[in-house]
Write an enzyme that holds these catalytic residues in place. Structure first.
Site, mmCIF file in Angstrom:
data_model
loop_
_atom_site.group_PDB
_atom_site.id
_atom_site.type_symbol
_atom_site.label_atom_id
_atom_site.label_comp_id
_atom_site.label_asym_id
_atom_site.label_seq_id
_atom_site.Cartn_x
_atom_site.Cartn_y
_atom_site.Cartn_z
ATOM 1 N N CYS A 7 9.716 -2.168 2.317
ATOM 2 C CA CYS A 7 10.134 -0.800 2.613
ATOM 3 C C CYS A 7 8.978 0.128 2.987
ATOM 4 O O CYS A 7 7.810 -0.169 2.785
ATOM 5 C CB CYS A 7 10.760 -0.164 1.381
ATOM 6 N N GLY A 33 9.904 -1.941 7.863
ATOM 7 C CA GLY A 33 11.289 -2.339 7.628
ATOM 8 C C GLY A 33 12.175 -1.885 8.764
ATOM 9 O O GLY A 33 12.164 -0.705 9.122
ATOM 10 N N ASN A 121 9.764 1.688 -2.626
ATOM 11 C CA ASN A 121 9.110 0.556 -1.996
ATOM 12 C C ASN A 121 8.487 -0.264 -3.108
ATOM 13 O O ASN A 121 7.645 0.240 -3.851
ATOM 14 C CB ASN A 121 8.020 1.023 -1.029
ATOM 15 N N GLY A 122 8.892 -1.524 -3.204
ATOM 16 C CA GLY A 122 8.357 -2.380 -4.250
ATOM 17 C C GLY A 122 9.423 -3.251 -4.855
ATOM 18 O O GLY A 122 10.519 -3.388 -4.294
ATOM 19 N N TYR A 300 -1.955 -7.427 6.562
ATOM 20 C CA TYR A 300 -0.829 -7.615 7.459
ATOM 21 C C TYR A 300 0.088 -6.402 7.622
ATOM 22 O O TYR A 300 0.421 -6.018 8.745
ATOM 23 C CB TYR A 300 -0.012 -8.821 6.979
#
Lengths: 499, 499, 499, 499
Positions: A7, A33, A121-122, A300
């Site tokens: 996310c 995302g 996010n996570g 990345y």
């Protein structure tokens, strides 16, 4: 090239058109995302201040979310309905099982104390235990997302903290703190009530979250926020900010740039930032905090123009390339990088080795969610639609190609095939991360251990499998050297996780 | 960065799933046009051969086209309806006036001799005269496109060439030849009847068109097609190819790569290539031909992995960078390129100057047709959503930035602003094309002369306008030197056009 | 219940928002076609009058068309683009083969004399011959529709009628007249140029077309248009109407009601009505004209609130019911009609027989184009979703059920099944049309002769096939008696067609 | 014509393709709500029986819901994902405030005991109190719907009923019973767990709910379910049904007909019907129950082919017409009804008065959610697009027109206008419900009291307002007489509500 992040999140406070700014910011976080997008917004700041302590606010949180890209979910007329000056937004990568709009974020729930919206996010590692606990207390869940668990924990604690003399905001903050005591895993949260924006980062800071100011204000003006702002050296505990200020929280600093904001600093591991009419306050969650940022954010996920925890993403990619050149030199004619994350590393390798950097590979940027392979036969050839080599860069040459990682090995094998087809004489594969041997439980969608080629194969076997003339990964030590620090989660290489 | 090309075309002959291959190829030509997409297909080859000479074929040409990206227009079930082994496809950039599905290509018309489908990249300069002539003869037009004019000319000549002893295919070819005698301007055409695929390139070869073979065959196997195949030195007149071969025509060679085909050669200026059951024949249109490829194909439009008329796009971009470095050196810390077309040039400049190449700028790849600016205020800030700088590459540095062109100047000014915001100390602007002073009438969407900043301003004025510390364009001579040849249309610089 | 009409047409002249009025009118003609919809519009009247004789008008005809219902194709923002005071519109029922947007109407073509738009209800019987003739002269066709043939004929004649002294409008009219001399079959046309609206009805008046005035004017005010206006007794040749008047042409008078217009009269068989700045003129096509209106317009297609050629649709349905009661009486408890067209007839039968009329059957009005049968098994049961019986009306009763026709017999058998399931003791089937033994070539989509149950089976066999206790069709004589006239095409009963 | 119902519900148990059957059933309940549609489905019955008592089932409830008509929300491929043999479905009419997908039903939540899905027709009067109570216990809500309140109550009680020896199914039933003790208002519920379908009707039976069997079984075969099944005279307490039977629950019996099921009986006020692997059990909720069905279900909402609580809808409409003819006779030429609900009443009036029934009015069935009024001016004229009169039925005649109700008066005034425009000499307005003076709090969307014209105006004032020559409402006594019973909620007439 084989990983997916979960996310991107954003939060806006005090800006006239908070939803529109969130839309811009999310467009710049879209790489994190592409499955669903959503924005929740409140116009409480513009409304007459009628929210009594301990009472519900008259303002409502409006929500729009759906499957697809940010630009698919929002149309010009969406923003009329989404008026307001506080907003949070979310973009999501969804694993196969949960590609339904029910799991799209933000989640907005209303409860005894008003409404709460959450973008996460996570990934929680104690998700199931917490969900069970909440279920034991009678909770029901409208999704399978751990985000709903966090939201319910906050709500429950908010309700239960009714102590005499405590204001509504004190209770809210107390609820967030209590929740943070319970949840384990990785989390960068944007939390919103009708009149408050809160940012939280887990005690290891695994997922990134940063703070900016909007509206022409520069970071310097934001100095009262902390001492030595802008580089995070100093933990800005309890600082209070003048009101009439507009703020942005975002997963990556490139989203702050997108709305012409000024980056202030990263949210610290274990820090809770509360932004309301009284300005910004920083509070510690009271947990033992140790920065362990996910190293793959740099390798990345993140955009090269983002700065995470003081480290510019592109800069560290150059340095990883330099380390790779030192550790695994090879006689070659050109260096190329696999777009997009391998480019900086390749440039760094080239600089250090003196071997010329060329582009060499093109990635088709029109391959989106709706791209299809009409038949099975075509599916096999789709690699050439996605990636192509620049023959004039490669023909008859000895090539060093840098990718960010090897996960299953399939993509790497195809890449080597693409290069050979374009006439590469030798293909020397260099990887800017150590062998990925362990799956991630902290927010990255990795295959199971026995699908990770580095977990099941030796280096030489992998080299043969992907068809390269030589293969080398950066060493863990080399990686740390490139970063100039060792405050990262490297669980996928070592199996040792911060949580 | 201120130009728009008109189209990309593809043609497939003799492949099992011609529409699906066209879909892949168009996805790789998508950078040439994002407004509409279409594929026409015929299954005459699979059908029992019942098309008598001079009679209509029983087979029908099926068509699907629509507004949007290739992946928007075609869904998985589209290809069931589009079965067949011959296909042509088209992607289109539409100027504001004609953004309707009526102008989307390919055009398919039926007439006395059967059906004909046409996909066109380019622009006729005698469009209005030809249209008037056709109108005089009673023709009506269902679009405002010059492509419909070409289609009708072919059809009319096809009908009128009924001479004794002439076969249907001879008449078709004769009609195409006659049409080519009439039309002036730039055109790369893919023409399809029920059982034939024809490729045509205008006598100046202004728009590119190349040939490949499919199905595992290599270019070497295709030798009978001409002598010295693969580099176009020799004009393959009248060569006939064994049948049972599958072919592809495409605007750019990267589309041939996409379907795992092998590049054979470019279609020559003024060449007509006819592919049918009897194989491939090359015929001269009988016009005085002189290669004058649009130089902006190399500078801006084409993908770096394409090779046009024997010149690899990326290669010549490097060389233009080298020339720029020679012609307009400047003392600086880093060289950066404006994505995507400026990257190769920047790398070439860096190589020649010894000044390090860094990435420096990020272009958001999720800004598509549906991206919106909710309000006027947001519209102004959209530049930061589209482009962002990498601060760690630029802060405190003297920067050389390479862009492919300056058209109106607006984009360049914003770019300089983005770089300065990221801390650039000096911004030295270098442009890989000479000043654009004249509008193009051969297929590129340019503003009128008085909107071209180089037409109305001197160099120093432009520098001030865009806010750069220095500004230089590549010289015409330098450009020619970079290409190592002078077979290009440079009308937008000189006002001298091949047509 | 087994037939499909081809289309509905509308034309508006001189009204401020012609496209919006067309939208309303088409919504009321939607029962005539649900596959595609379209509107073409011109704002020439509002524009400065710059259209010289023999020259092209500066105004343009704008077009929007697409697949689906009127409300699917047009959105609120469509009408901003479609500003103008002259418009034509079309709704279409498409046979299986041609369900593509290429065949959607109106067609708009531009040609030597400007632009022409055409909306057509009907079917040409010499379509192929005319198309061949046009193809011989070099025409190409972008659709398989006979409407494009008519449009091209008009255009070609328009061009060729360049005689000295003839004005542009005279030439246009002359072209329409010449075209009408060539085409055979059924046609109700709305033709539009930039500044003119023309209505044409074939010499047999097979498809309906009527005229109304807009803007509060009443039919009485429109008297100058003809002598004895409003009931069509008198042929209004050459009448000219004051300008500043707004007109509407429509397939059915219910569309005139929809825009609060006043019905004036039907267009006569073989009449051409020209409406432009100078008002309305009626011209004879110069063909032998004999009214032969399709009798199925009354039996099935038209809305009950429409009046066609002076005969109110609902009224004649009542009378057909009365005749049926006389011709085929039966002892029964209740009379019911199959919605929607059978209701009036059933009420007439009930009135004449003294047997009570009850509702008895419900037709689901939410079964639209997108309604699907998930599996084969469900497909069979879909009849009960589409039709249901009212048990309290039918249980234990002897029922007379009136349908408009029996085509293949399948629907009738299912209907009887539905009634029996609801407890009907006896089912007496009465049909308000004679046995359909011949396919229609004049605009109705009928199955081939050997699929028409009345063509292959005797009355008693049909009764058994559909499972009714008795079966009777109205006689041809009875039908004529009900209409009180014999000016109808009855080809599907007799095999004798007017064309 | 001025009311809106809230919803329609359906439940399927034990049928192979439960989602597809739900789709058909919902299509026949579509008149009860056109804003959103949804289906939840479980394949637990087909799965290996691994659901231990008190444990969570392995099966999952899959959900698809969205805005729009049933046919908009579901496509052919939806049903592949929705495989399973138990399903519930819902169609919804949404009030302005809550037109978001968040409020679309069914709701599906997972919790300690597994998953639960709920579809609700009706409205709770103690919604806010219950919500507050749940909020006090820490609950959060993802919607503003009272349906979510019911779902959470069931879930909480399910969890808390963990007594030794109690099976999972006993606990579920106990939870539903406890919930029913708490909720007040109108509710017809379809509840689903992974392996169970439950139907509940409130103790006053305000909203309808009925039971049918599927798969060729006839109602007679279902006799063990109760004594004297099919007419509801007997309360079938505790009856158990053989398993391997397929059942359907639906708001109206027409939905049972749609899937070729057999109506068995209505669910009794206060009855809970549990259907699982062991068959069907009927349980009393243990509340004082008294049938008080909403009388407007008969007057307006229900389809004429439905039978509710033993009273056929169409039948009672005829009888109301007869009573109106007795109570308020008038000398007239024809009787007409306002479609759709006024038709039966008009036919009854005609039968009793001897005045002929004619159709007179046409309602456009293509006016759907997406129908728009391009400009304000057009908006005013939209009445004629929606409704039109049949002139031949009305011109010069004295008309009795029957409508189901007068709410604000606006629609009635426009209707009279439409009739007068068509030439009606006199318009006598008769209403098949008494004056609506009080708003409904039990599931019907009514305006506030001061917008109800009968609440603010006397009869004569209303007559003048709507422009009729005479006006009469049916009396309350007459209405009761027509029904032959007095077991109805008539709160909107009397202000006396059952709850």
């Amino acid at each position: 090239m084989g990983f997916h992040d979960e996310c991107g999140v954003v939060g806006i406070f005090g800006a006239e058109n908070a939803a529109a700014l969130s839309y811009f910011a999310l467009t710049c976080l879209q790489h994190r995302g592409q499955e669903s997008a959503g924005i929740a917004v409140s116009d409480a700041l513009g409304a007459p201040s009628g929210s009594p302590a301990d009472g519900k606010s008259a303002a409502q949180i409006k929500l729009r979310k759906g499957m697809g890209l940010v630009s698919d979910v929002f149309a010009a007329d969406s923003f009329e309905e989404l008026s307001g000056s506080i907003a949070i937004g979310h973009v999501r990568y969804a694993t196969a099982g949960g590609r339904t709009v029910e799991n799209a974020q933000p989640f907005v729930h209303s409860f005894k104390m008003g409404s709460i919206a959450l973008a996460h996010n996570g990934q929680l590692v104690n998700h199931h235990e917490l969900r069970e606990m909440l279920e034991d207390s009678g909770c029901t869940f409208s999704s399978s997302s751990d985000t709903e668990v966090i939201l319910k924990l906050i709500a429950q604690h908010f309700i239960r903290t009714a102590e005499p003399g405590k204001t509504r905001q004190e209770r809210l903050l107390s609820a967030v703190k209590s929740t943070v005591q319970l949840i384990k895993g990785s989390y960068a949260l944007c939390i919103m009530t009708e009149d408050t924006l809160i940012g939280v980062r887990d005690p290891n800071g695994i997922r990134p979250l940063c703070l900016g100011v909007l509206g022409g204000l520069k970071a310097e003006d934001a100095a009262p926020l902390g001492q030595g702002v802008g580089r995070n050296e100093v933990r800005p505990q309890g600082g209070t900010h003048p009101c009439n200020q507009s703020y942005i929280l975002a997963s990556e600093s490139c989203a702050i740039d997108a709305v012409d904001g000024s980056f202030v600093r990263d949210i610290e591991p274990g820090e809770i930032v509360v932004i309301d009419r009284d300005g910004l306050r920083s509070v510690s969650a009271g947990l033992e905090s140790r920065r362990q940022t996910c190293i793959f954010e740099y390798v990345y996920f993140a955009r090269p123009d983002s700065v995470i925890d003081g480290i510019p993403v592109q800069d560290v990619r150059y340095r990883m390339g330099e380390v790779l050149a030192e550790e695994s030199p090879v006689d070659a004619d050109v260096v190329i990088g696999v777009p997009d994350s391998g480019l900086g590393t390749a440039q760094g390798y080239a600089g250090a080795s003196g071997i010329p950097y060329v582009m060499g590979i093109i990635k088709n940027k029109y391959i989106g969610r709706t791209f299809i392979a009409p038949t099975q036969k075509e599916r096999e050839n789709m690699v050439f639609v996605k990636l192509n080599a620049i023959r004039s860069d490669l023909e008859g040459k000895r090539i060093i190609v840098i990718d960010d990682s090897i996960v299953r090995g399939t993509t790497s094998r195809r890449l080597v095939e693409v290069l050979r087809r374009a006439g590469a004489k030798e293909v020397h594969f260099r990887v800017s991360s150590p062998p990925v041997k362990f799956p991630c439980h902290l927010g990255i969608d990795t295959p199971s251990k026995n699908e990770l080629i580095s977990s099941t194969h030796e280096l030489e076997e992998i080299r043969q499998e992907i068809g390269a003339d030589s293969l080398a990964f950066i060493s863990l030590e080399g990686m740390v050297k490139a970063f100039g620090a060792d405050a990262f989660c490297k669980g996928c290489f070592t199996g040792v996780y911060p949580v």
